[in-house]
Design a protein around this motif. Structure first.
Motif, short mmCIF file in Angstrom:
data_model
loop_
_atom_site.label_atom_id
_atom_site.label_comp_id
_atom_site.label_asym_id
_atom_site.label_seq_id
_atom_site.Cartn_x
_atom_site.Cartn_y
_atom_site.Cartn_z
N ILE A 237 41.59 24.01 22.55
CA ILE A 237 42.62 23.80 23.74
C ILE A 237 43.39 25.10 24.13
CG2 ILE A 237 44.25 22.43 24.70
CD1 ILE A 237 42.82 19.86 23.24
N ALA A 238 43.85 25.87 22.90
CA ALA A 238 44.66 26.72 23.29
C ALA A 238 44.19 27.89 23.89
CB ALA A 238 45.38 27.28 21.72
N LEU A 239 42.89 28.18 23.59
CA LEU A 239 41.91 29.39 23.85
C LEU A 239 41.51 28.94 25.37
CD1 LEU A 239 39.84 30.30 20.83
CD2 LEU A 239 41.63 31.50 22.00
N ALA A 240 41.17 27.80 25.43
CA ALA A 240 40.97 27.25 27.05
C ALA A 240 41.95 27.30 28.00
CB ALA A 240 40.34 25.67 26.88
N CYS A 241 43.14 27.15 27.49
CA CYS A 241 44.29 26.97 28.19
C CYS A 241 44.49 28.63 28.70
CB CYS A 241 45.61 26.77 27.52
SG CYS A 241 45.73 24.72 27.64
N LEU A 242 44.45 29.66 27.69
CA LEU A 242 44.66 30.79 27.91
C LEU A 242 43.58 31.46 28.95
CD1 LEU A 242 46.22 33.43 26.82
CD2 LEU A 242 44.25 33.77 25.37
N THR A 243 42.30 31.29 28.88
CA THR A 243 41.37 31.84 29.59
C THR A 243 41.60 31.16 31.03
OG1 THR A 243 39.77 29.88 29.04
CG2 THR A 243 39.67 32.11 28.08
N THR A 244 41.85 29.73 31.35
CA THR A 244 42.55 29.36 32.39
C THR A 244 43.57 30.05 32.93
OG1 THR A 244 41.65 27.11 32.03
CG2 THR A 244 43.17 27.04 33.63
N ALA A 245 44.51 30.30 32.17
CA ALA A 245 45.67 31.01 32.69
C ALA A 245 45.29 32.57 33.12
CB ALA A 245 46.76 31.16 31.71
N ILE A 246 44.59 32.95 32.57
CA ILE A 246 44.16 34.35 32.98
C ILE A 246 43.34 34.43 34.26
CG2 ILE A 246 42.74 36.33 32.40
CD1 ILE A 246 43.43 35.68 29.32
N ALA A 247 42.57 33.39 34.32
CA ALA A 247 41.67 33.44 35.53
C ALA A 247 42.50 32.89 36.67
CB ALA A 247 40.51 32.35 35.38
N LEU A 248 43.37 32.18 36.45
CA LEU A 248 44.18 31.76 37.69
C LEU A 248 45.37 32.84 38.14
CD1 LEU A 248 45.34 28.00 36.66
CD2 LEU A 248 43.92 28.76 38.59
N THR A 249 45.91 33.64 37.09
CA THR A 249 46.75 34.62 37.30
C THR A 249 46.11 35.60 38.05
OG1 THR A 249 47.89 34.36 35.18
CG2 THR A 249 48.06 36.43 36.13
N CYS A 250 44.77 36.17 37.88
CA CYS A 250 43.80 37.11 38.61
C CYS A 250 43.83 36.64 39.92
CB CYS A 250 42.43 37.43 37.84
SG CYS A 250 42.73 38.11 36.29
N ALA A 251 43.48 35.26 40.19
CA ALA A 251 43.37 34.48 41.68
C ALA A 251 44.42 34.93 42.46
CB ALA A 251 42.77 33.27 41.27
N VAL A 252 45.72 34.54 41.81
CA VAL A 252 47.02 34.50 42.22
C VAL A 252 47.20 35.95 42.84
CG1 VAL A 252 49.43 34.55 42.15
CG2 VAL A 252 47.86 32.49 41.46
N GLY A 253 47.00 37.03 42.02
CA GLY A 253 47.11 38.45 42.07
C GLY A 253 46.15 38.98 43.27
N THR A 254 45.24 38.62 43.30
CA THR A 254 44.09 39.01 44.21
C THR A 254 44.56 38.47 45.72
OG1 THR A 254 42.47 39.08 42.77
CG2 THR A 254 41.76 39.10 44.72
N PHE A 255 44.74 37.23 45.62
CA PHE A 255 45.20 36.30 46.96
C PHE A 255 46.27 37.12 47.56
CE2 PHE A 255 47.35 33.40 49.44
CZ PHE A 255 46.40 32.69 50.30
N PHE A 256 47.19 37.24 46.70
CA PHE A 256 48.60 37.67 47.55
C PHE A 256 48.47 39.22 47.93
CE2 PHE A 256 50.26 33.72 46.02
CZ PHE A 256 50.74 33.01 47.12
N SER A 257 47.83 39.88 46.85
CA SER A 257 47.83 41.30 47.45
C SER A 257 47.09 41.56 48.65
CB SER A 257 47.18 42.14 46.22
OG SER A 257 45.97 41.61 45.86
N GLN A 258 46.00 40.71 48.74
CA GLN A 258 45.33 40.88 49.87
C GLN A 258 46.17 40.59 51.27
OE1 GLN A 258 41.61 38.72 49.25
NE2 GLN A 258 40.80 40.40 48.17
N LEU A 259 46.78 39.38 50.85
CA LEU A 259 47.65 38.97 52.02
C LEU A 259 48.73 39.63 52.38
CD1 LEU A 259 48.38 36.10 53.65
CD2 LEU A 259 50.01 35.63 51.94
#
Length: 430
Positions: A281-303
């Protein structure tokens, strides 16, 4: 044979996207409270946590290839505003800090009982930042090995729990409609409807990369993959709700979801099982957080047209999420409810109306009207959540048909849709 393989690959990929490790905490809690009415709780949870995310994917493929295409059925500005709100919800306001808090409570605390949540948050987001600032193949490797391990553990735990119930007799009762309502509301906390309209483009792009370029072929393969993912979610979520109902864990107002999950895993697998599921679960949470952080960074940098760079947005996201994560899973879930109660009906309205009427009604006005009706009542409920009451408004909303089932937005959205449809017809007739 190739088609079946592609459906399986895309279906499991979509399942992995929806199945955030933080969502593991919700179904057992629902089952514990629903007790003998656990089947009604699964139905309620299935609607908001499983079926609606599938409809979110379908609404995207019927509108184009991204949330922008879906939002443009109303207005580009509305699409941008909704996109910002959704990204904040599945990003630094709720989902990302929840993954860190879950990692600390389920993954780290059982092994390091004196560890401070501050240090747990710092450690989690230091790793998240390093792997998000320059996305690495390490994340994919962890994810590829982690998902099968986590599924094997969960399916094994569910099978053992069904064959050998921990506590066949329950000491409390809940009426069927109460159980349904509980499951329905808790389904909001998965955030999967919000995620579905943002991340559908990934599955669509993967389908096109596999050679399904034609619209008909692309839609079929993605729809089939969505149905497979839905079945897997129903299997896992349903099993976890059942385990919660039969856990024998003492019910009290201050039940902690993380402790309940650890209790169940310990009863079934013993201390080694708890360790294995904690690490997974800890590793799953980490990979999820990384994916979401990348998505947030991409979305707002493009915005912001890169006026605020990807790197700076990732830094801000990690810092904000780290502070909020220290408050714990239970607090994050509590503060998330007003936000989710506001945005979820709006996104659901957009998804449902585009799916139902998208091919028949091309004008933007009716969809804007449906969103206006839903947004109006959602705003009233949001203000009430912050103890700001509009005299008489809440009583009126409580009397709306379906309000008892937390579907108070349905009638206002229909009224708004029909009213703006009429205005559109009158406008055309002139």
């Amino acid at each position: 044979m190739k088609k079946i393989k592609d459906i399986t690959t895309l279906g499991f990929a979509l399942f992995a996207m929806f199945f955030g490790a933080g969502n593991l905490l919700l179904p057992p809690f629902i089952g514990l409270n629903a007790a003998d009415q656990w089947d009604w709780a699964i139905i309620g949870f299935g609607l908001t946590g499983i079926l609606l995310p599938l409809l979110g994917v379908l609404s995207i493929i019927n509108s184009g290839e991204s949330f922008k295409d879906l939002g443009n059925r109303t207005h580009p500005y509305i699409a941008t505003i909704l996109g910002i709100i959704i990204m904040l919800g599945i990003g630094p306001l709720i989902a990302i800090p929840r993954t860190a808090a879950t990692t600390f409570e389920v993954g780290l605390l059982p092994a390091f009982q004196n560890l401070s949540p501050i240090w747990g948050s710092i450690l989690f987001f230091a790793v998240t930042f390093i792997l998000s600032i320059r996305p690495s193949k390490v994340v994919n490797v962890i994810g590829n090995f982690l998902t099968p391990l986590l599924l094997i553990l969960l399916i094994g735990m569910i099978i053992m729990g069904i064959l050998f119930p921990l506590s066949p007799n329950t000491a409390h009762q809940m009426e069927s409609m109460q159980a349904f309502k509980l499951g329905f509301i808790e389904g909001y906390q998965t955030l999967d409807v919000l995620a579905s309209v943002i991340f559908s483009s990934i599955i669509i792009a993967a389908a096109k990369a596999k050679g399904y370029e034609k619209l008909k072929d692309k839609n079929r393969i993605v729809t089939s993959a969505g149905c497979l993912a839905t079945f897997c979610l129903l299997l896992i979520y349903g099993g976890l709700v059942f385990l919660g109902a039969k856990s024998g864990y003492p019910l009290s107002p201050d039940v902690k979801r993380a402790e309940l999950l650890l209790f169940i895993s310990h009863k079934i697998f013993g201390s080694y099982g708890v360790l294995a599921i904690s690490v997974s679960i800890a590793l799953a949470c980490l990979t999820t957080a990384i994916a979401l952080t990348c998505a947030v960074g991409t979305f707002f940098s493009q915005l912001f047209n890169n006026r605020i760079t990807y790197e700076w947005i990732v830094i801000i996201c990690c810092l904000f999420s780290a502070v909020l994560a220290i408050t714990g899973v239970e607090y994050i879930i509590q503060i998330a409810y007003p936000f989710l109660a506001f945005i979820y009906p709006i996104v659901i309205t957009l998804v449902l109306y585009v799916l139902i009427f998208g091919r028949l009604i091309k004008s933007r006005l009716p969809y804007i009207g449906a969103l206006a009706g839903t947004t109006l009542v959602s705003t009233i409920y949001l203000l009430a959540g912050f103890e700001i009451h509009i005299k008489g408004a809440e009583n009126i909303l409580a009397s709306i048909p379906l309000a008892t089932y937390e579907l108070w937005w349905v009638i206002p959205s229909i009224v708004g849709f029909l009213l703006f449809l009429l205005l559109d017809k009158l406008k055309v007739s002139r």
